[in-house]
Design a protein around this motif. Sequence first.
Motif, PDB file in Angstrom:
ATOM      1  N   GLU A  86       1.045  -0.514  -0.220  1.00 48.98           N
ATOM      2  CA  GLU A  86      -0.430   0.316  -0.082  1.00 48.98           C
ATOM      3  C   GLU A  86       0.788   0.930  -0.504  1.00 48.98           C
ATOM      4  O   GLU A  86       1.707   1.124   0.793  1.00 48.98           O
ATOM      5  CB  GLU A  86      -0.831   0.240   1.366  1.00 48.98           C
ATOM      6  N   GLN A  87       0.344   1.713  -0.785  1.00 49.12           N
ATOM      7  CA  GLN A  87       1.611   3.495  -1.040  1.00 49.12           C
ATOM      8  C   GLN A  87       0.658   4.559  -0.419  1.00 49.12           C
ATOM      9  O   GLN A  87      -0.678   5.071  -1.009  1.00 49.12           O
ATOM     10  CB  GLN A  87       1.742   3.446  -2.667  1.00 49.12           C
ATOM     11  N   ASP A  88       1.070   5.065   0.239  1.00 46.78           N
ATOM     12  CA  ASP A  88       0.357   6.521   1.145  1.00 46.78           C
ATOM     13  C   ASP A  88       0.590   7.218  -0.095  1.00 46.78           C
ATOM     14  O   ASP A  88       1.815   7.416  -0.489  1.00 46.78           O
ATOM     15  CB  ASP A  88       0.829   6.623   2.116  1.00 46.78           C
ATOM     16  N   PRO A  89      -0.828   8.554   0.545  1.00 48.51           N
ATOM     17  CA  PRO A  89      -0.196   9.509  -0.474  1.00 48.51           C
ATOM     18  C   PRO A  89       0.955  10.372  -0.281  1.00 48.51           C
ATOM     19  O   PRO A  89       1.403  10.643   0.767  1.00 48.51           O
ATOM     20  CB  PRO A  89      -1.714  10.712  -0.055  1.00 48.51           C
ATOM     21  N   GLY A  90       1.616  11.129  -0.882  1.00 46.09           N
ATOM     22  CA  GLY A  90       2.968  12.369  -1.224  1.00 46.09           C
ATOM     23  C   GLY A  90       3.807  11.424  -1.396  1.00 46.09           C
ATOM     24  O   GLY A  90       4.134  10.170  -1.470  1.00 46.09           O
ATOM     25  N   SER A  91       5.218  12.830  -1.795  1.00 49.44           N
ATOM     26  CA  SER A  91       6.610  11.500  -1.603  1.00 49.44           C
ATOM     27  C   SER A  91       6.846  10.643  -0.764  1.00 49.44           C
ATOM     28  O   SER A  91       7.783  10.300  -1.207  1.00 49.44           O
ATOM     29  CB  SER A  91       7.294  12.984  -2.800  1.00 49.44           C
ATOM     30  N   ALA A  92       6.353  11.087   0.227  1.00 47.42           N
ATOM     31  CA  ALA A  92       7.342   9.795   1.510  1.00 47.42           C
ATOM     32  C   ALA A  92       6.965   8.524   0.837  1.00 47.42           C
ATOM     33  O   ALA A  92       7.705   7.795   1.366  1.00 47.42           O
ATOM     34  CB  ALA A  92       6.880  10.819   2.989  1.00 47.42           C
ATOM     35  N   GLY A  93       5.513   9.217   0.752  1.00 49.15           N
ATOM     36  CA  GLY A  93       4.539   7.204   0.292  1.00 49.15           C
ATOM     37  C   GLY A  93       5.140   6.446  -0.274  1.00 49.15           C
ATOM     38  O   GLY A  93       5.780   5.084  -0.640  1.00 49.15           O
ATOM     39  N   LYS A  94       5.583   7.385  -1.796  1.00 54.08           N
ATOM     40  CA  LYS A  94       6.637   7.154  -3.143  1.00 54.08           C
ATOM     41  C   LYS A  94       7.134   6.453  -2.923  1.00 54.08           C
ATOM     42  O   LYS A  94       7.881   5.548  -3.093  1.00 54.08           O
ATOM     43  CB  LYS A  94       6.224   8.077  -3.901  1.00 54.08           C
ATOM     44  N   SER A  95       8.430   6.552  -1.765  1.00 54.54           N
ATOM     45  CA  SER A  95       9.675   6.387  -1.676  1.00 54.54           C
ATOM     46  C   SER A  95       9.990   5.258  -0.620  1.00 54.54           C
ATOM     47  O   SER A  95      10.135   4.471  -1.116  1.00 54.54           O
ATOM     48  CB  SER A  95      10.621   8.365  -0.977  1.00 54.54           C
ATOM     49  N   ASP A  96       8.846   5.062  -0.348  1.00 55.38           N
ATOM     50  CA  ASP A  96       8.915   4.194   0.555  1.00 55.38           C
ATOM     51  C   ASP A  96       8.088   2.750   0.127  1.00 55.38           C
ATOM     52  O   ASP A  96       8.967   1.723   0.305  1.00 55.38           O
ATOM     53  CB  ASP A  96       7.466   4.165   2.420  1.00 55.38           C
ATOM     54  N   ALA A  97       7.346   2.366  -0.829  1.00 53.75           N
ATOM     55  CA  ALA A  97       6.618   2.375  -1.406  1.00 53.75           C
ATOM     56  C   ALA A  97       7.690   1.744  -2.568  1.00 53.75           C
ATOM     57  O   ALA A  97       8.128  -0.018  -2.321  1.00 53.75           O
ATOM     58  CB  ALA A  97       5.612   2.450  -2.113  1.00 53.75           C
ATOM     59  N   ALA A  98       8.769   2.060  -3.369  1.00 58.63           N
ATOM     60  CA  ALA A  98       9.912   2.154  -3.732  1.00 58.63           C
ATOM     61  C   ALA A  98      11.067   0.891  -2.969  1.00 58.63           C
ATOM     62  O   ALA A  98      11.480   0.727  -3.560  1.00 58.63           O
ATOM     63  CB  ALA A  98      10.322   3.145  -4.267  1.00 58.63           C
ATOM     64  N   ASN A  99      11.063   1.835  -1.996  1.00 61.74           N
ATOM     65  CA  ASN A  99      12.146   0.455  -1.002  1.00 61.74           C
ATOM     66  C   ASN A  99      11.521  -0.680  -0.982  1.00 61.74           C
ATOM     67  O   ASN A  99      12.404  -1.414  -0.898  1.00 61.74           O
ATOM     68  CB  ASN A  99      12.087   1.530   0.476  1.00 61.74           C
ATOM     69  N   TYR A 100      10.395  -1.577  -0.953  1.00 61.37           N
ATOM     70  CA  TYR A 100       9.103  -2.058  -0.643  1.00 61.37           C
ATOM     71  C   TYR A 100       9.809  -2.703  -1.695  1.00 61.37           C
ATOM     72  O   TYR A 100      10.205  -4.612  -1.739  1.00 61.37           O
ATOM     73  CB  TYR A 100       8.542  -2.195   0.128  1.00 61.37           C
ATOM     74  N   VAL A 101       9.669  -2.781  -2.715  1.00 63.13           N
ATOM     75  CA  VAL A 101      10.242  -2.615  -3.866  1.00 63.13           C
ATOM     76  C   VAL A 101      11.345  -3.661  -4.483  1.00 63.13           C
ATOM     77  O   VAL A 101      11.557  -4.275  -4.957  1.00 63.13           O
ATOM     78  CB  VAL A 101       9.396  -2.215  -5.505  1.00 63.13           C
ATOM     79  N   ARG A 102      12.092  -2.744  -4.223  1.00 62.25           N
ATOM     80  CA  ARG A 102      13.659  -3.139  -4.268  1.00 62.25           C
ATOM     81  C   ARG A 102      13.826  -4.069  -3.601  1.00 62.25           C
ATOM     82  O   ARG A 102      14.454  -5.548  -3.996  1.00 62.25           O
ATOM     83  CB  ARG A 102      14.593  -1.834  -3.715  1.00 62.25           C
ATOM     84  N   LEU A 103      13.576  -4.420  -2.099  1.00 60.85           N
ATOM     85  CA  LEU A 103      13.705  -5.301  -0.704  1.00 60.85           C
ATOM     86  C   LEU A 103      13.357  -7.100  -1.649  1.00 60.85           C
ATOM     87  O   LEU A 103      13.676  -7.722  -1.169  1.00 60.85           O
ATOM     88  CB  LEU A 103      13.053  -4.739   0.277  1.00 60.85           C
ATOM     89  N   LEU A 104      11.896  -6.277  -2.602  1.00 59.72           N
ATOM     90  CA  LEU A 104      11.021  -7.591  -2.724  1.00 59.72           C
ATOM     91  C   LEU A 104      11.783  -7.869  -4.388  1.00 59.72           C
ATOM     92  O   LEU A 104      10.591  -8.472  -4.655  1.00 59.72           O
ATOM     93  CB  LEU A 104       9.557  -7.380  -1.947  1.00 59.72           C
ATOM     94  N   SER A 105      12.761  -7.355  -4.727  1.00 62.29           N
ATOM     95  CA  SER A 105      12.671  -7.498  -5.853  1.00 62.29           C
ATOM     96  C   SER A 105      12.540  -9.041  -6.510  1.00 62.29           C
ATOM     97  O   SER A 105      12.530  -9.436  -7.712  1.00 62.29           O
ATOM     98  CB  SER A 105      13.721  -6.971  -6.426  1.00 62.29           C
ATOM     99  N   ARG A 106      12.750 -10.203  -5.665  1.00 64.77           N
ATOM    100  CA  ARG A 106      12.777 -10.977  -6.152  1.00 64.77           C
ATOM    101  C   ARG A 106      11.650 -11.715  -6.425  1.00 64.77           C
ATOM    102  O   ARG A 106      11.110 -12.833  -7.062  1.00 64.77           O
ATOM    103  CB  ARG A 106      13.518 -12.542  -5.038  1.00 64.77           C
ATOM    104  N   PHE A 107      10.121 -11.212  -6.067  1.00 64.40           N
ATOM    105  CA  PHE A 107       9.064 -11.311  -5.538  1.00 64.40           C
ATOM    106  C   PHE A 107       7.993 -10.462  -6.504  1.00 64.40           C
ATOM    107  O   PHE A 107       8.728  -9.599  -7.028  1.00 64.40           O
ATOM    108  CB  PHE A 107       8.087 -11.472  -5.059  1.00 64.40           C
TER     109      PHE A 107
END
Length: 193
Positions: A86-107
């Motif tokens: 889930e991506q929260d609104p705003g730039s912090a939410g986008k950055s946090d979501a992008a970090n999870y995509v990198r963390l879970l890059s094998r999935f």
Amino acid sequence: MQFVDAAPRAARRIRYWDRAATEVTKDSPDPDWTVGVLMAIAEDGLIYIEDVVRFRGGPMTVEQMILATAEMDHQTYGLNVTIGIEQDPGSAGKSDAANYVRLLSRFNTRVFPVSKAKVVRFGPFSAQAEGKNVRIKRADWNEAYLRTLEKFPTPGVHDDDVDATSGAYNALKDTPQPKPRAAAAQLGPGSLD
């Protein structure tokens, strides 16, 4: 909702996360929960709640638990489980979501921006439950999960399970179902455009 021992193996699945990142402390004795709901929609359209992971912890604990759960789901279902972040609104939410995509890059990880009110997002799943189209796998998390859903939208009551459930259902509902290979072969070349 009807209780079952298992969901059909042939189903579309997502583990959708509603994340929090606050540990229990003296100053914060009842913080939000991080909740990951594993939901499946079977070929007959029935919805299955297969697993609910819920815990409290700081950012590192949340990352470690989400990664460990992704590994567990991968061992059980292979890459057939989408991980919904889930991506929260705003730039912090986008950055946090992008970090999870990198963390879970094998999935198979997808980000879902949140834009509607909680009650509106929960409406479609609630309608399916009322229509007796939801099944729940019997497990030790059932009571806490159902108690949380039943109290929604009571002010002051945690709604993390609700957010993860509505996120999972809406993500599965909005994801196109793949066309069966046999049917595609019968249509002939170029007919899937």
